[in-house]
Design a protein around this motif. Structure first.
Motif, PDB file in Angstrom:
ATOM      1  N   ILE A  56     117.335  55.260  11.232  1.00  0.00           N
ATOM      2  CA  ILE A  56     117.788  53.906  10.939  1.00  0.00           C
ATOM      3  C   ILE A  56     116.894  53.056  10.286  1.00  0.00           C
ATOM      4  O   ILE A  56     117.515  52.097   9.852  1.00  0.00           O
ATOM      5  N   VAL A  57     115.811  53.558   9.932  1.00  0.00           N
ATOM      6  CA  VAL A  57     114.981  52.433   9.675  1.00  0.00           C
ATOM      7  C   VAL A  57     114.349  52.736   8.153  1.00  0.00           C
ATOM      8  O   VAL A  57     113.498  51.942   7.629  1.00  0.00           O
ATOM      9  N   MET A  58     114.970  53.724   7.591  1.00  0.00           N
ATOM     10  CA  MET A  58     114.484  53.887   6.199  1.00  0.00           C
ATOM     11  C   MET A  58     115.535  53.323   5.247  1.00  0.00           C
ATOM     12  O   MET A  58     116.648  52.977   5.411  1.00  0.00           O
ATOM     13  N   PRO A  59     115.064  52.902   4.180  1.00  0.00           N
ATOM     14  CA  PRO A  59     115.947  51.974   3.067  1.00  0.00           C
ATOM     15  C   PRO A  59     116.874  53.363   2.545  1.00  0.00           C
ATOM     16  O   PRO A  59     116.824  53.408   1.294  1.00  0.00           O
ATOM     17  N   SER A  60     117.777  53.546   3.345  1.00  0.00           N
ATOM     18  CA  SER A  60     118.843  54.542   2.711  1.00  0.00           C
ATOM     19  C   SER A  60     119.978  54.167   3.523  1.00  0.00           C
ATOM     20  O   SER A  60     119.939  53.453   4.602  1.00  0.00           O
ATOM     21  N   GLU A 126     125.004  48.053  24.089  1.00  0.00           N
ATOM     22  CA  GLU A 126     124.135  48.543  22.997  1.00  0.00           C
ATOM     23  C   GLU A 126     122.817  48.253  23.349  1.00  0.00           C
ATOM     24  O   GLU A 126     121.870  48.006  22.501  1.00  0.00           O
ATOM     25  N   TYR A 127     122.332  48.050  24.574  1.00  0.00           N
ATOM     26  CA  TYR A 127     121.005  47.596  25.064  1.00  0.00           C
ATOM     27  C   TYR A 127     120.055  48.511  24.508  1.00  0.00           C
ATOM     28  O   TYR A 127     119.044  48.153  23.893  1.00  0.00           O
ATOM     29  N   ALA A 128     120.267  49.841  24.699  1.00  0.00           N
ATOM     30  CA  ALA A 128     119.409  50.905  24.165  1.00  0.00           C
ATOM     31  C   ALA A 128     118.977  50.964  22.690  1.00  0.00           C
ATOM     32  O   ALA A 128     117.859  50.959  22.073  1.00  0.00           O
ATOM     33  N   THR A 129     120.260  50.585  21.875  1.00  0.00           N
ATOM     34  CA  THR A 129     120.283  50.737  20.518  1.00  0.00           C
ATOM     35  C   THR A 129     119.202  49.489  19.827  1.00  0.00           C
ATOM     36  O   THR A 129     118.659  49.685  19.155  1.00  0.00           O
ATOM     37  N   ILE A 130     119.746  48.283  20.444  1.00  0.00           N
ATOM     38  CA  ILE A 130     118.986  47.140  19.890  1.00  0.00           C
ATOM     39  C   ILE A 130     117.644  47.366  20.484  1.00  0.00           C
ATOM     40  O   ILE A 130     116.950  46.645  19.482  1.00  0.00           O
ATOM     41  N   ASN A 131     117.170  47.498  21.488  1.00  0.00           N
ATOM     42  CA  ASN A 131     115.766  47.499  21.961  1.00  0.00           C
ATOM     43  C   ASN A 131     115.061  48.536  20.997  1.00  0.00           C
ATOM     44  O   ASN A 131     114.006  48.291  20.850  1.00  0.00           O
ATOM     45  N   TYR A 132     115.755  49.409  20.497  1.00  0.00           N
ATOM     46  CA  TYR A 132     114.997  50.576  19.721  1.00  0.00           C
ATOM     47  C   TYR A 132     114.973  49.800  18.391  1.00  0.00           C
ATOM     48  O   TYR A 132     113.575  50.116  17.775  1.00  0.00           O
ATOM     49  N   TRP A 133     115.689  49.145  17.972  1.00  0.00           N
ATOM     50  CA  TRP A 133     115.587  48.326  16.664  1.00  0.00           C
ATOM     51  C   TRP A 133     114.341  47.477  16.686  1.00  0.00           C
ATOM     52  O   TRP A 133     113.687  47.395  16.068  1.00  0.00           O
ATOM     53  N   ARG A 134     114.310  46.787  17.975  1.00  0.00           N
ATOM     54  CA  ARG A 134     113.304  45.598  18.377  1.00  0.00           C
ATOM     55  C   ARG A 134     112.032  46.447  18.059  1.00  0.00           C
ATOM     56  O   ARG A 134     111.184  45.828  17.943  1.00  0.00           O
ATOM     57  N   ILE A 135     111.809  47.519  19.021  1.00  0.00           N
ATOM     58  CA  ILE A 135     110.578  48.358  18.965  1.00  0.00           C
ATOM     59  C   ILE A 135     110.288  48.715  17.606  1.00  0.00           C
ATOM     60  O   ILE A 135     108.926  48.368  17.074  1.00  0.00           O
ATOM     61  N   CYS A 136     110.976  49.321  16.650  1.00  0.00           N
ATOM     62  CA  CYS A 136     110.584  49.414  15.548  1.00  0.00           C
ATOM     63  C   CYS A 136     110.272  48.395  14.643  1.00  0.00           C
ATOM     64  O   CYS A 136     109.373  48.429  13.587  1.00  0.00           O
ATOM     65  N   LEU A 137     111.037  47.402  14.792  1.00  0.00           N
ATOM     66  CA  LEU A 137     110.744  45.886  13.842  1.00  0.00           C
ATOM     67  C   LEU A 137     109.481  45.313  14.180  1.00  0.00           C
ATOM     68  O   LEU A 137     108.749  45.090  13.424  1.00  0.00           O
ATOM     69  N   ALA A 138     109.056  45.450  15.508  1.00  0.00           N
ATOM     70  CA  ALA A 138     107.817  44.772  16.080  1.00  0.00           C
ATOM     71  C   ALA A 138     106.639  45.816  15.591  1.00  0.00           C
ATOM     72  O   ALA A 138     105.615  45.325  15.140  1.00  0.00           O
ATOM     73  N   ALA A 139     106.862  47.163  15.610  1.00  0.00           N
ATOM     74  CA  ALA A 139     105.825  48.155  15.114  1.00  0.00           C
ATOM     75  C   ALA A 139     105.844  47.907  13.689  1.00  0.00           C
ATOM     76  O   ALA A 139     104.391  47.917  13.230  1.00  0.00           O
ATOM     77  N   SER A 162     113.981  59.550  23.518  1.00  0.00           N
ATOM     78  CA  SER A 162     113.502  60.848  23.374  1.00  0.00           C
ATOM     79  C   SER A 162     112.255  61.026  22.624  1.00  0.00           C
ATOM     80  O   SER A 162     111.893  60.080  21.935  1.00  0.00           O
ATOM     81  N   ASP A 163     111.605  62.103  22.529  1.00  0.00           N
ATOM     82  CA  ASP A 163     110.292  62.151  21.974  1.00  0.00           C
ATOM     83  C   ASP A 163     110.518  61.783  20.433  1.00  0.00           C
ATOM     84  O   ASP A 163     109.666  61.532  19.724  1.00  0.00           O
ATOM     85  N   VAL A 164     111.850  62.502  19.787  1.00  0.00           N
ATOM     86  CA  VAL A 164     112.062  62.588  18.515  1.00  0.00           C
ATOM     87  C   VAL A 164     111.848  61.215  18.027  1.00  0.00           C
ATOM     88  O   VAL A 164     111.508  60.665  16.803  1.00  0.00           O
ATOM     89  N   LEU A 165     112.412  60.274  18.930  1.00  0.00           N
ATOM     90  CA  LEU A 165     112.669  58.798  18.428  1.00  0.00           C
ATOM     91  C   LEU A 165     111.337  58.076  18.411  1.00  0.00           C
ATOM     92  O   LEU A 165     110.968  57.460  17.587  1.00  0.00           O
ATOM     93  N   LEU A 166     110.677  58.594  19.549  1.00  0.00           N
ATOM     94  CA  LEU A 166     109.058  57.712  19.800  1.00  0.00           C
ATOM     95  C   LEU A 166     108.196  58.614  18.904  1.00  0.00           C
ATOM     96  O   LEU A 166     107.169  57.569  18.684  1.00  0.00           O
ATOM     97  N   ARG A 167     108.150  59.629  18.489  1.00  0.00           N
ATOM     98  CA  ARG A 167     107.187  60.205  17.775  1.00  0.00           C
ATOM     99  C   ARG A 167     107.486  60.491  16.326  1.00  0.00           C
ATOM    100  O   ARG A 167     106.396  60.521  15.578  1.00  0.00           O
ATOM    101  N   GLN A 168     108.563  60.630  16.093  1.00  0.00           N
ATOM    102  CA  GLN A 168     108.934  60.951  14.549  1.00  0.00           C
ATOM    103  C   GLN A 168     109.279  59.913  13.651  1.00  0.00           C
ATOM    104  O   GLN A 168     109.653  60.074  12.602  1.00  0.00           O
ATOM    105  N   SER A 169     109.658  58.626  14.242  1.00  0.00           N
ATOM    106  CA  SER A 169     109.970  57.684  13.492  1.00  0.00           C
ATOM    107  C   SER A 169     109.214  57.138  12.393  1.00  0.00           C
ATOM    108  O   SER A 169     107.953  56.734  12.820  1.00  0.00           O
ATOM    109  N   PRO A 170     109.348  56.982  11.407  1.00  0.00           N
ATOM    110  CA  PRO A 170     108.288  56.404  10.418  1.00  0.00           C
ATOM    111  C   PRO A 170     107.993  54.823  10.818  1.00  0.00           C
ATOM    112  O   PRO A 170     106.886  54.467  10.640  1.00  0.00           O
TER     113      PRO A 170
END
Length: 408
Positions: A56-60, A126-139, A162-170
């Protein structure tokens, strides 16, 4: 009636979750007397968890088959009127997601992080979803301390990623070698292993029926939607076991986070379902002439492909709020339908008229395409219904079975 849970090995990982499963059965399957819980060592092949199915973090554009179904889980928030004051206080979650996505696209990461943090209390589901956004945004801001703090608090609440979210997200590329992030990623993996949520297959069966050597039973094999679980869907279908049916809900091996599993593409989905079906036929007596396949959302798209291609010997199909790449590009169905017409299939599609997570006009077009190809398909719509099961579901399901099995 009995209900059997098929759990992947190693079995010791599920010792804590057994009590939770028994409670869940008592709470949700109130018509079932639990007579047996079988643990079979059915290890799933490790299907690749493609980040392209979720990113969800790519410009698409957002990927509908994974991301959009999340919105329906908070439909109460979507229909609730705004509180007095700033109308942004009660954004429908879909609108919030679009705004966050736009911040990723515009690279306005600080503003996106501020918005996500501000709105977090409004969407506890949606705690998990929003926090994943926040982790990505902070990174993205190279603020690893904040990203790690958010991840740590999420893990402390019992939610894993999952590892795929933590390891493969741009968005998380630059944080990968951070010592604290590595420590937290390992904790997340251990939480997943101990979770007990990776239930490959759930089966509700009639009591003293469908066993090897006994007359074959009719069966429904139903695929959950994305960001969903087999357990949540079996509770809707378990009533079929009182009518002599096996109700079967496989769960994808591709977990995104706690309680959220996806089907990313047809080859990997079929590989898992084929594995389950082979094991089912060795444990139960199934009547292939009375097999119905179905699915919710992305699971619906996968189920229709299985039925049309004949990968499963299905008599009919049931699709609930079908969504996915081919639903979005509905013309792609035509060559598939043309190639496999004349199979004797019949089907039912259920769609909520308030379901904004799928392209409803495309679903209507798909229904027309199927009927035009000689595949009788009933489209039943429900006023005011979003991306969810319809009310009075047992009666709705009975009508669907009557349509599929009506005399020629």
């Amino acid at each position: 009636m009995g209900i059997q849970f098929y759990l992947s090995s190693p079995l010791m990982a599920f010792s804590k979750s057994l009590v939770d499963l028994e409670i869940y059965v008592r709470d949700c399957f109130v018509r079932l007397a639990v007579t047996e819980i079988n643990f079979l060592s059915l290890r799933l092949s490790e299907a690749k968890e493609a980040i392209s199915a979720f990113e969800i973090v790519m410009p698409s554009p957002l990927v509908s088959m994974v991301f959009w179904p999340v919105y329906s889980r908070i439909k109460k928030n979507d229909t609730r009127s705004s509180a007095k004051g700033d109308p942004m206080d009660k954004l429908p979650f879909q609108e919030l997601a679009e705004k966050i996505q736009q911040h990723f696209t515009d690279q306005t990461y600080a503003e996106g992080l501020s918005l996500a943090s501000e709105k977090l209390p409004d969407y506890p589901e949606e705690y998990a979803t929003i926090n994943y956004w926040r982790i990505c945004l902070a990174a993205r801001l190279d603020n690893f301390a904040v990203a790690n703090k958010i991840l740590e608090s999420t893990l402390a609440s019992g939610i894993w990623y999952s590892d795929v979210l933590l390891r493969q997200s741009p968005s998380l590329t630059t944080i990968q070698e951070n010592e604290e992030f590595e420590r937290l990623a390992e904790i997340s993996q251990k939480l997943r292993e101990a979770d007990g949520g990776d239930l490959p297959l759930l089966v509700a069966r009639p009591q003293d029926a469908c066993g090897p050597g006994e007359p074959g039973c009719p069966a429904l094999l139903f695929l959950h939607g994305n960001m969903d679980t087999a357990q949540k869907n079996l509770q809707h279908w378990a009533h079929l076991s009182a009518k002599g049916w096996l109700a079967i809900t496989p769960q994808s091996s591709q977990g995104m986070w706690t309680g959220s599993y996806i089907w990313s593409d047809y080859p990997s989905t079929w590989k898992e379902v084929q594995h389950h079906y082979t094991n089912l036929t060795s444990q139960y007596s199934l009547d292939d002439s009375l097999l119905v396949v179905g699915g919710f959302s992305m699971g619906g798209e996968m189920a229709l492909l299985m039925a049309l291609k004949g990968d499963l010997p299905a008599k009919g199909f049931i699709l609930l709020g079908p969504g996915g790449r081919m639903i979005n590009q509905v013309k792609e169905w035509q060559p598939v339908i043309d190639r496999y017409r004349g199979t004797g299939l019949r089907g039912v599609i259920w769609m909520g008229e308030a379901d904004d997570t799928i392209p409803r006009e495309n679903v209507r077009k798909l229904n027309e395409m199927l009927n035009s190809a000689g595949i009788p398909t009933l489209l039943e719509t429900f006023a005011g219904l979003g991306h969810a099961y319809p009310p009075d579901f047992e009666q709705v399901a009975d009508r669907a079975m009557e349509f599929i099995f009506q005399p020629e």
